[in-house]
Motif scaffolding. Sequence first.
Motif, short mmCIF file in Angstrom:
data_model
loop_
_atom_site.label_atom_id
_atom_site.label_comp_id
_atom_site.label_asym_id
_atom_site.label_seq_id
_atom_site.Cartn_x
_atom_site.Cartn_y
_atom_site.Cartn_z
N GLU A 169 1.09 -0.93 0.00
CA GLU A 169 -0.09 -0.08 0.03
C GLU A 169 0.89 1.43 0.03
OE1 GLU A 169 -2.56 -0.22 3.39
OE2 GLU A 169 -3.31 -2.12 2.68
N GLY A 170 0.45 2.36 -1.03
CA GLY A 170 1.51 3.44 -0.89
C GLY A 170 2.36 3.37 -1.84
N PHE A 171 2.55 2.35 -2.79
CA PHE A 171 3.45 2.30 -3.79
C PHE A 171 2.75 2.52 -5.20
CE2 PHE A 171 5.10 0.19 -0.24
CZ PHE A 171 6.56 0.26 -0.01
N ARG A 172 3.85 2.99 -6.23
CA ARG A 172 3.29 3.15 -7.46
C ARG A 172 2.78 1.91 -8.09
NH1 ARG A 172 7.50 6.14 -11.26
NH2 ARG A 172 6.90 7.68 -9.86
N TYR A 173 3.57 0.76 -7.75
CA TYR A 173 3.16 -0.49 -8.30
C TYR A 173 2.52 -1.62 -7.11
CZ TYR A 173 6.01 1.40 -11.94
OH TYR A 173 6.72 2.25 -12.84
N PRO A 174 1.25 -1.50 -6.83
CA PRO A 174 0.91 -2.21 -5.82
C PRO A 174 0.87 -3.69 -6.00
CG PRO A 174 -0.81 -1.04 -6.90
CD PRO A 174 0.20 -0.82 -7.66
N LEU A 175 0.87 -4.34 -4.95
CA LEU A 175 0.77 -6.13 -5.03
C LEU A 175 -0.49 -5.94 -4.17
CD1 LEU A 175 4.36 -7.11 -5.06
CD2 LEU A 175 2.77 -7.28 -6.95
N VAL A 191 8.24 2.30 -6.34
CA VAL A 191 8.58 3.78 -5.83
C VAL A 191 7.44 4.22 -5.05
CG1 VAL A 191 8.55 6.09 -6.75
CG2 VAL A 191 9.49 4.45 -8.02
N LEU A 192 7.66 4.93 -3.99
CA LEU A 192 6.78 5.31 -2.92
C LEU A 192 6.25 6.40 -3.37
CD1 LEU A 192 8.86 5.40 0.51
CD2 LEU A 192 6.94 4.05 0.07
N LEU A 193 4.61 6.37 -3.21
CA LEU A 193 3.93 7.50 -3.67
C LEU A 193 3.86 8.80 -2.70
CD1 LEU A 193 0.78 5.46 -4.98
CD2 LEU A 193 2.47 6.49 -6.16
N GLY A 194 4.19 8.48 -1.38
CA GLY A 194 4.19 9.56 -0.22
C GLY A 194 5.30 9.24 0.36
N GLU A 195 5.18 9.59 1.66
CA GLU A 195 6.03 9.66 2.66
C GLU A 195 6.10 8.27 3.40
OE1 GLU A 195 5.80 12.64 5.64
OE2 GLU A 195 6.22 14.47 4.12
N ARG A 196 5.20 7.31 3.41
CA ARG A 196 5.23 6.36 3.60
C ARG A 196 4.41 5.18 3.01
NH1 ARG A 196 6.40 6.73 9.42
NH2 ARG A 196 6.57 9.22 9.81
N GLY A 197 4.98 3.72 3.07
CA GLY A 197 4.15 3.01 2.41
C GLY A 197 4.30 1.75 3.15
N GLN A 198 3.22 0.80 3.18
CA GLN A 198 3.19 -0.27 4.04
C GLN A 198 3.52 -1.75 3.19
OE1 GLN A 198 2.44 0.01 7.08
NE2 GLN A 198 2.38 2.38 7.15
#
Length: 213
Positions: A169-175, A191-198
């Motif tokens: 979650e929060g990545f350009r290419y989600p899985l 690539v992260l879309l924002g400051e944080r990803g999960q």
Amino acid sequence: MNDKRVVIFSGGDLYPQYIDEIRPSDYVIGADKGALFLIRHGIKPDLAVGDFDSISPQELEHVRAECGNIVECDPVDKDLTDTELAIEMAAREEPGFILLVGGTGTRMDHTLANVQMLNRALQHQIQCAIMDRNNYITLTGSKLEVIDRGYKYVSLLPLTPEVTGITLEGFRYPLDNATLKLGESLGISNVLLGERGQISIAGGLLLVIQSND
């Protein structure tokens, strides 16, 4: 949450800017020439460990004089690398996080061994990261929050034969509930879309590498 940190300076590639990673409350360990590096940059490590075969006898005397707590081992009759010994000593402090700098360099055998040692910390239920000028490497067996630290890419690589149930979650290419197997490159250069990803996984061990070119 345990916010105690241990920072280990090992004997790989070391640069003065790494000193800025040390917080006043950190427990600092110098492994082999990492201890000498710290002392030369005005930091007295809480603990120095290793066989100290990478420094001269005169430099070792300097380390002994400046570091009140030192654990020396024989350079031949030992089973652990200096970095592994430092990680074991760090785990005894029961921190929530271990940061390893100087864990990468020209010795690929040492670099790969240190990456695999992230699992040793995880077995102690301690989050551990390896940092150098171009990479920030962590390992998860469950969930991980990835914070933007100024690196361009985030890559996922299995450390076990396969990693199952990968959800991003929060990545350009989600899985969503994906599986990665050793030798597959699907997880490279996200690539992260924002400051944080999960990141969450259901099974296996997943390397998470933030990197720059």
